[in-house]
Design a protein around this motif. Structure first.
Motif, PDB file in Angstrom:
ATOM      1  N   GLN A  19      13.192 102.869   0.457  1.00 32.33           N
ATOM      2  CA  GLN A  19      12.341 103.744   1.268  1.00 32.33           C
ATOM      3  C   GLN A  19      13.252 104.680   1.862  1.00 32.33           C
ATOM      4  N   GLU A  20      12.987 106.592   1.082  1.00 31.93           N
ATOM      5  CA  GLU A  20      13.618 107.304   2.364  1.00 31.93           C
ATOM      6  C   GLU A  20      13.204 107.171   2.962  1.00 31.93           C
ATOM      7  N   GLN A  21      11.975 106.962   3.549  1.00 33.25           N
ATOM      8  CA  GLN A  21      11.282 107.057   5.286  1.00 33.25           C
ATOM      9  C   GLN A  21      11.232 105.380   5.073  1.00 33.25           C
ATOM     10  N   LYS A  22      10.983 104.789   6.686  1.00 34.96           N
ATOM     11  CA  LYS A  22      10.770 103.546   6.851  1.00 34.96           C
ATOM     12  C   LYS A  22       8.880 103.740   7.242  1.00 34.96           C
ATOM     13  N   ILE A  23       8.121 102.860   6.255  1.00 39.03           N
ATOM     14  CA  ILE A  23       7.236 102.493   6.107  1.00 39.03           C
ATOM     15  C   ILE A  23       5.964 102.794   7.379  1.00 39.03           C
ATOM     16  N   ARG A  24       5.719 103.035   7.887  1.00 45.06           N
ATOM     17  CA  ARG A  24       4.783 102.458   9.778  1.00 45.06           C
ATOM     18  C   ARG A  24       3.357 102.252   9.107  1.00 45.06           C
ATOM     19  N   ILE A  25       3.939 100.302   9.969  1.00 51.31           N
ATOM     20  CA  ILE A  25       2.656  99.321   9.448  1.00 51.31           C
ATOM     21  C   ILE A  25       2.254  98.900  10.862  1.00 51.31           C
ATOM     22  N   GLY A  26       0.628  99.608  10.622  1.00 49.64           N
ATOM     23  CA  GLY A  26       0.310  99.073  11.814  1.00 49.64           C
ATOM     24  C   GLY A  26      -0.820  98.222  12.108  1.00 49.64           C
ATOM     25  N   TYR A  27      -0.017  96.884  13.211  1.00 53.00           N
ATOM     26  CA  TYR A  27      -1.352  95.574  13.129  1.00 53.00           C
ATOM     27  C   TYR A  27      -2.271  95.677  13.860  1.00 53.00           C
ATOM     28  N   ILE A  28      -3.337  95.999  13.686  1.00 57.13           N
ATOM     29  CA  ILE A  28      -4.629  95.710  14.915  1.00 57.13           C
ATOM     30  C   ILE A  28      -5.813  94.454  14.670  1.00 57.13           C
ATOM     31  N   SER A  29      -5.719  94.086  16.294  1.00 49.58           N
ATOM     32  CA  SER A  29      -6.570  92.986  16.225  1.00 49.58           C
ATOM     33  C   SER A  29      -7.148  92.635  18.014  1.00 49.58           C
ATOM     34  N   PRO A  30      -8.278  92.541  18.159  1.00 45.43           N
ATOM     35  CA  PRO A  30      -8.177  91.424  20.058  1.00 45.43           C
ATOM     36  C   PRO A  30      -7.550  89.947  20.458  1.00 45.43           C
ATOM     37  N   ASP A  31      -6.925  89.774  18.986  1.00 47.60           N
ATOM     38  CA  ASP A  31      -7.060  88.051  18.836  1.00 47.60           C
ATOM     39  C   ASP A  31      -5.386  87.753  18.884  1.00 47.60           C
ATOM     40  N   PHE A  32      -4.308  88.823  19.731  1.00 48.82           N
ATOM     41  CA  PHE A  32      -3.169  88.796  20.112  1.00 48.82           C
ATOM     42  C   PHE A  32      -2.900  87.476  21.250  1.00 48.82           C
ATOM     43  N   HIS A  50       4.423  98.137  14.089  1.00 51.57           N
ATOM     44  CA  HIS A  50       3.792  98.575  15.321  1.00 51.57           C
ATOM     45  C   HIS A  50       2.099  97.181  15.646  1.00 51.57           C
ATOM     46  N   ILE A  51       3.068  96.965  16.720  1.00 47.92           N
ATOM     47  CA  ILE A  51       1.483  95.934  16.998  1.00 47.92           C
ATOM     48  C   ILE A  51       0.295  95.995  18.134  1.00 47.92           C
ATOM     49  N   TYR A  52      -1.008  96.924  18.009  1.00 44.90           N
ATOM     50  CA  TYR A  52      -1.828  97.092  19.247  1.00 44.90           C
ATOM     51  C   TYR A  52      -2.349  95.474  19.465  1.00 44.90           C
ATOM     52  N   SER A  53      -2.541  94.954  20.306  1.00 46.95           N
ATOM     53  CA  SER A  53      -3.466  94.442  20.981  1.00 46.95           C
ATOM     54  C   SER A  53      -5.022  95.031  21.406  1.00 46.95           C
ATOM     55  N   LEU A  54      -6.106  94.416  21.478  1.00 47.17           N
ATOM     56  CA  LEU A  54      -7.357  95.429  21.908  1.00 47.17           C
ATOM     57  C   LEU A  54      -7.988  94.659  23.317  1.00 47.17           C
ATOM     58  N   SER A  55      -7.273  94.948  23.878  1.00 49.43           N
ATOM     59  CA  SER A  55      -7.940  93.605  24.996  1.00 49.43           C
ATOM     60  C   SER A  55      -6.919  94.684  26.385  1.00 49.43           C
ATOM     61  N   ASP A  89       8.702  96.818  16.730  1.00 48.38           N
ATOM     62  CA  ASP A  89       8.720  98.135  17.584  1.00 48.38           C
ATOM     63  C   ASP A  89       7.991  98.759  18.406  1.00 48.38           C
ATOM     64  N   GLN A  90       6.813  98.441  18.818  1.00 51.20           N
ATOM     65  CA  GLN A  90       6.472  98.835  19.612  1.00 51.20           C
ATOM     66  C   GLN A  90       4.710  97.500  19.771  1.00 51.20           C
ATOM     67  N   PHE A  91       4.528  97.154  21.048  1.00 53.93           N
ATOM     68  CA  PHE A  91       3.574  96.324  21.187  1.00 53.93           C
ATOM     69  C   PHE A  91       2.520  97.093  22.213  1.00 53.93           C
ATOM     70  N   THR A  92       1.300  97.662  21.995  1.00 56.36           N
ATOM     71  CA  THR A  92       0.491  98.789  22.480  1.00 56.36           C
ATOM     72  C   THR A  92      -0.641  97.321  23.043  1.00 56.36           C
ATOM     73  N   TYR A  93      -0.924  97.598  24.091  1.00 50.25           N
ATOM     74  CA  TYR A  93      -2.684  97.369  24.694  1.00 50.25           C
ATOM     75  C   TYR A  93      -3.856  98.112  24.715  1.00 50.25           C
ATOM     76  N   LEU A  94      -4.731  98.290  23.634  1.00 47.10           N
ATOM     77  CA  LEU A  94      -5.583  98.943  23.575  1.00 47.10           C
ATOM     78  C   LEU A  94      -6.573  98.211  24.000  1.00 47.10           C
ATOM     79  N   SER A  95      -6.992  99.732  25.383  1.00 48.23           N
ATOM     80  CA  SER A  95      -8.532  98.895  26.515  1.00 48.23           C
ATOM     81  C   SER A  95      -9.890  99.132  25.604  1.00 48.23           C
ATOM     82  N   PRO A  96     -10.599  98.432  25.050  1.00 46.62           N
ATOM     83  CA  PRO A  96     -12.206  99.318  24.393  1.00 46.62           C
ATOM     84  C   PRO A  96     -12.862  99.687  25.759  1.00 46.62           C
TER      85      PRO A  96
END
Length: 804
Positions: A334-347, A372-377, A394-401
């Motif tokens: 790939q010429e550029q990295k493919i940016r993947i985001g995984y999201i779940s409330p169960d991390f 990129h990991i998104y923890s829905l908590s 590469d990145q772990f983010t808490y998202l508060s619902p």
């Protein structure tokens, strides 16, 4: 214990909130819907913790906690304690005076000070019980003496109170008490409605013996009650399944299925009575109906955004898709990295998802992919599983619902310029995940509108919105290609187009077919490390552990530590019949042990997971009644344990029995990795419904309802695991052969040892436990998706990943 009690309290709050909304279009359904959204009992994957509701009453209670002062201020704490004690005393006084409404109002104030108080929890239960008692007196006075008329509002309150009380009993695993409340709720509503319909029809007869199954409220002034009665029947069925109370299992299941089918909307849309996860688990719900239920929940997610073409979502039809094949070994750079985001409330370290995927993300090729990991908590989890995930992305983010709306949560992910978002939850929990994923559809509409008007993109960029993928959390169709573009499975759980089973047509979204098993795990890198004690070192250690659990050193142990509500009566009878045959063979060779207790005999036993005392009592009673008292000694029950002890004690068993209606997923991986052979059912393409003798016994009671189908995805996972573990000869096409295999495992030692040896040799090298290989295959599908994401106007093709 505190978590359970807190859950109980806010369930009571929710029920009472529903009681105050009687002016709504469907007041009866309001409280039950709250019950279904709130109770951990109704969401199988959420039993590890209590969800926090989002009602205005709850918000008020939490914001007033501590009297608005500093929780760390000692005088404030003293003041709160005194206030709490005073409120509790007041509530108790109101209960003694049988003033349930005042008692509840006082308890709500007390709850705002201390939501974790077990005293308050017990008082809430007493309060709700009192409300039921008082309303019940009025109902039966009216029924038995033809006294003053009973209003619909009074019936509504009694119905709601019984549903709320049943939820409290369910959370305490007091299923018999819960069942009593649910049955009475249905019977009372049915009686009143039948009586009222007869009055409105000017019928002279006062007979009100109509059963809930016969009562049809369609096109009557009481049609709004039908979903509520149906939902109560569903809760009763689920309650009975949880404690293996099977007296009317197939009859009730048939009634539930008929209720859902008969109450389709004119457009064919299923009313949201049954949770999508239960639709997958209950054998009475067909694959077609389960898919319609998922579709209805997808439509609800779109409705939450006010989308105008919801009807199209409700009636989305399957369209045959082309297929493309990709080889993981022939991927272009790939010429550029493919940016993947995984999201779940169960991390979270409490959930199987984090345990299974803790070492998955570390295998992504970081030169080609950004993870990129998104923890829905809103809560930080520092468990080892979560730490491993954080270290590998590469990145772990808490998202508060609780702090942001679904659209705001989605836009935050979009700002990270993701190419693909992988939803690891689906319908496995509350509705928030589906609403987040549905935000893209609204955002795309906004972008299209702004673009046609010459304005800027709604997300502030010119990039295409991410591709959406559903994986892992929900083992079935998500029901909408508008919200999710792809689901990831394999060719065993969902045969491709032109399959003889007709399974593929019930999945609207495009599919990724993984080459081996779709179900990933981290077992090879997590289990069996030196000093963890999970894998038993030798036979002496195994004998010692068996002694701890009351198992004879040489007994052959059939094991099923799956949740009891995955077991159906037909399968259980098959197990006991096979166990009886195996034990007869054993005693024919060891006649001197016939009179010994189970723990003193080496005869085969069945080892099950206990879920409340009622579950064990019900199963023992069935065995005594149908197979004799001696067979009861062959049953052994284990309590729920923490993860490492659960894994360790699996080493005491000899063979794991898969549950046909809803297979072992994580447990299947556990058993196979520890060298425990698993017997599973997968009916062949001819639709073979051959039954064992126990099936026939059940059939004589309820037609053919006892034949468990294996067309739903969750009923095909065991076969997929066994194929990837290279022991697929343990997959059987009907229950007759399944039963024969059980007996053969116990009495044909040479054959069984060859199976066990082959499994243990395959574990280190099989695709099932090669996590890095699985990730490389997944990446191949991501590359293909990215290359096709040109305009998002044409239907995505199915992707078949090959791994030569």
């Amino acid at each position: 214990m505190i978590v359970v009690q807190t859950t109980m309290i806010w369930l009571a709050l929710f029920r009472c909130v529903g009681a105050f909304i009687t002016a709504a279009n469907n007041p009866v359904d309001a409280s039950i819907l709250c019950h279904c959204r709130g109770s951990s009992f109704l969401h199988p994957s959420r039993n590890h913790h209590a969800s926090r509701p989002s009602s205005s009453l709850f918000a008020t209670a939490t914001t007033t906690r501590g009297g608005g002062g500093d929780d760390n201020n000692a005088p404030a704490e003293t003041s709160n304690n005194q206030k709490l004690e005073s409120l509790v005393d007041k509530a108790q006084h109101h209960l003694r005076e049988k003033d349930a409404d005042q008692a509840f109002a006082t308890l709500a104030q007390a709850y705002g000070i201390d939501p974790t108080s077990t005293t308050i929890a017990a008082l809430f239960e007493s309060c709700l019980g009192l409300k039921v008692e008082l309303a019940e007196e009025s109902f039966y006075k009216w029924k038995n003496t033809a006294g003053n008329a009973l209003s619909e509002a009074e019936l509504t309150n009694l119905f709601q109170d019984r549903i709320g009380l049943s939820s409290l009993f369910i959370d305490k695993e007091e299923y018999d008490e819960a069942g009593i409340q649910l049955r009475k709720a249905i019977e009372e509503a049915n009686y009143w409605l039948s009586y009222s319909l007869q009055l409105s029809d000017n019928t002279s007869s006062t007979s009100t013996t109509t059963t809930p199954a016969q009562l049809d409220l369609t096109n009557t002034q009481f049609a709004h009650w039908q979903p509520s009665i149906n939902r109560a029947q569903y809760l009763l069925y689920r309650t009975n399944a949880a404690c293996c109370q099977w007296d009317t299992y197939f009859k009730d299941g048939h009634q539930l299925s008929q209720s859902l089918s008969h109450n389709l909307s004119p457009s064919g849309h299923v009313q949201r009575i049954l949770h999508p996860f239960d639709a997958l688990k209950f054998p009475c719900i067909s694959l077609e109906l389960a898919s319609k239920i998922a579709q209805s929940y997808a439509a609800r997610a779109m409705e939450s955004h006010g989308l105008v073409d919801v009807e199209a979502a409700k009636n989305e039809q399957y369209q045959r898709r082309p297929t493309v094949t990709v080889n993981r070994k022939e991927l272009p750079k790939q010429e550029q990295k493919i940016r993947i985001g995984y999201i779940s409330p169960d991390f979270t370290s409490r959930h199987p998802l984090a345990f299974l995927m803790q070492h998955v993300f570390q295998y992504h090729d970081k030169s080609q992919f950004s993870v990129h990991i998104y923890s829905l908590s809103s809560k930080v989890d520092d468990g080892p599983e979560v730490q491993a995930i954080q270290e590998s992305c590469d990145q772990f983010t808490y998202l508060s619902p609780s702090a942001m709306s679904p659209m705001e949560l989605y836009q935050q992910m979009v700002q990270d310029e993701l190419d693909i978002i992988v939803d690891l939850c689906g319908y496995a929990g509350t509705s928030i995940m589906a609403e987040i994923m549905a935000s893209r559809y609204l955002l795309q509409q906004m972008n299209d509108k702004n673009s046609s008007a010459g304005g800027n993109e709604a997300d502030g960029s010119t990039r295409l919105l991410p591709i959406h993928v559903s994986y892992m959390g929900f083992p079935g169709s998500v029901g909408s290609s508008r919200i999710w573009d792809y689901s990831i499975f394999d060719q065993v759980v969902i045969p491709p187009n032109n399959d003889e089973y007709g399974i593929r047509e019930h999945y609207n979204e495009a599919l990724v077919y993984m080459p081996h098993c779709y179900f990933v795990n981290s077992h090879k890198t997590v289990l069996g490390k030196e000093g963890d004690g999970i894998i038993l070192a030798n036979e002496e250690e195994r004998i010692q552990l068996r002694s701890k659990y009351g198992i004879h050193p040489t007994a052959f142990v059939y094991c099923c530590h799956s949740r009891p509500d995955k077991i159906d009566p037909s399968t259980f009878r098959t197990w006991i019949r096979a166990l009886s045959t195996a034990r007869s063979e054993y005693f024919a060779r060891h006649s001197d042990e016939r009179d010994l207790a189970s723990s003193g005999s080496g005869a085969p036993i069945l080892w099950l997971l206990r879920s409340g005392k009622e579950m064990e009592q019900n199963l023992r009673q069935l065995v005594r009644k149908e197979f004799g008292e001696r067979m009861e000694d062959a049953l052994l029950f284990a309590d729920v344990s923490e993860r490492n002890e659960h894994l360790r004690r699996l080493g005491c068993a000899d063979v794991f029995l898969d549950t046909p209606a809803y297979n072992a997923h994580t447990l299947g991986c556990d058993a196979l990795y520890l060298g425990l052979p698993m017997i599973s059912l997968l009916r062949d393409s001819s639709g073979d419904t051959s039954t064992s003798a126990s099936d026939n016994q059940a059939n004589s009671i309820c037609d053919d309802q006892s034949t468990i189908a294996t067309d739903k995805l969750a009923s095909r996972v065991g076969a997929s695991l066994l194929r990837a573990a290279e022991v697929d000869d343990l997959v059987y096409p009907n229950m007759s052969e399944y039963e024969d295999a059980m007996v053969k495992c116990a009495i044909n030692t040479k054959w069984f040892e060859s199976i066990r040896k082959r499994l243990r040799l395959s574990v280190p090298v099989s695709p099932l436990f090669d996590t890095e290989r699985w990730v490389r295959n997944l990446e191949a599908s991501f590359v293909q998706m990215k290359s096709m994401n040109c305009d998002q106007t044409n239907a995505f093709p199915d992707i078949i990943v090959t791994d030569p």
